[in-house]
Write a protein that holds these residues in place. Sequence first.
Motif, short mmCIF file in Angstrom:
data_model
loop_
_atom_site.label_atom_id
_atom_site.label_comp_id
_atom_site.label_asym_id
_atom_site.label_seq_id
_atom_site.Cartn_x
_atom_site.Cartn_y
_atom_site.Cartn_z
N ALA A 73 0.83 -1.21 0.00
CA ALA A 73 0.00 0.00 0.00
C ALA A 73 0.86 1.26 0.00
N ASP A 78 0.76 -3.29 -6.90
CA ASP A 78 -0.36 -4.17 -7.16
C ASP A 78 -0.19 -5.47 -6.37
N SER A 308 -5.79 -10.48 -1.99
CA SER A 308 -6.06 -9.21 -2.66
C SER A 308 -7.19 -8.45 -1.97
N ASP A 309 -8.21 -9.14 -1.47
CA ASP A 309 -9.29 -8.46 -0.75
C ASP A 309 -8.77 -7.84 0.55
N GLU A 312 -6.89 -4.63 -0.18
CA GLU A 312 -7.74 -3.46 -0.42
C GLU A 312 -8.25 -2.84 0.87
#
Length: 497
Positions: A73, A78, A308-309, A312
């Motif tokens: 982050a 990515d 990946s969740d 985020e």
Amino acid sequence: MSARAVSASDHRVVIGLEVHVQLETETKVFCGCSTDFEDSEPNSHTCPTCLGLPGALPTLNEAAVEGALKLAAAIDADVPDESYFHRKNYYYPDLPKNFQITQYDSPLCQDGELTVTVENDERTIAIERAHLEEDPGSLQHAGGGGGIDSAEYTRVDYNRAGVPLMEIVTEPDFRSPDEVRAFLAKLEEVLDYLGIFDSSRDGSLRIDANISLVPEAEVDADGRIGPDALAAANRTEVKNISSHKGAEQALAYEVTRQKNALQRDRTIAQETRHWDESRGVTVSMRSKEEEKDYRYFSEADLPVLRVSDWAEAIEIPELPDARRERFAAEYGLSSSEARKLTSTREVADFYEQVADRFDPDVAASWVADTLLGELNYRDMAIADVESRLDEFLHLIELAETDEITAKNAEEVVLRAMLDDGRSPDEVVEREGLGTTDEDEIESAVATAIDENPDAVEDYHTGEDGALNFLVGQVMQSTGGSADPGTVNELLRAALDG
């Protein structure tokens, strides 16, 4: 210009980094062994898993993954939907399994970047990947000269084997050693603010640097260098660099070495070299391995990583650049003050707590100039005095309310607090530092004038320094407890009256 001169001078320095960062977790990345092994006996923090014994299976540390996602982050990287672990096969004595669990073609962080400033020029360094892996153990070369090329024997300590490691791989975007040093300082700041890195831990940050000299003719007008030109330039890897300064020195040496070789029409060998910090030289270790030499294959004992969740939803704290901008806007600080007061997360937190009680400029002067200066002199950090914040606030209050002079607060009380661990009130009482009332100062002024007629005469003839001499006499007679500004005013009034 001769062909020999062209070969030496018309080349662009190209550097890429592989930065290995230990993530700050309580246990190792694939087992439950403690990472708190500083000052422990060698090989005392080990188990069948980190020793690679038959039948031992790895279990992934959730905190290590969270630290990696925070870094993703922070560098705007990515995070893929699926990430995998692999075995990197090679023989080194500090990895008892004879392979390293790492990530190969599906790293956890991909295509990030970090912006740095070098001599007021802002540069964005592309980060190709950052992947999670296990740290090897540590080798201790002994006997002989103690260096890797002169030791009589080598000991192996596996306490470090299995500590979670992030390997951060940049694109070859650096064009000088000082750019590398600036990047490493910025990266360490970000890691510190994220709370996932402890720079005081031995070996917590290690750098491998890849360096090439590319013909200037192969460089585009915008400074870009194509992949063919990079592939054609033999790349030297310098390993085992452990500091920002060491990276700058090692790369400066290597640039000079390669340029000297070109001057002599010698070919630059593609090899791995060791940075010998004690001698300030790089030493050839071996020919450079290629990717195929590691024989990567999937780690069957670890499942696919799907985070990946989670990535985020991950929350990260305010980072250094954003905090500097806020300090300048909210507290009215100069850019240099804001930079100094955000040098570490602990310093920034300490300043904000002081600024909650006092004028921001007063707080900045005390923290940035006075406190940090005294701490640096003693090789201490703000973390060493965080628990004494209330004492520090009381000291500022004593100075701001004129209960003691600012000079005594800074030069006597603060120093005694740091050296002896005493409270401000204890130091004031012991040293008799309470401020002198005006009647006593007037008496001391009259005495100084009576006892120093030559200085009085010099003052009246306009000689520089006479007044300062008389101020010093008054301050000495009052034990430094008089306010210098008040002394100055009273002396001028008496001498000019």
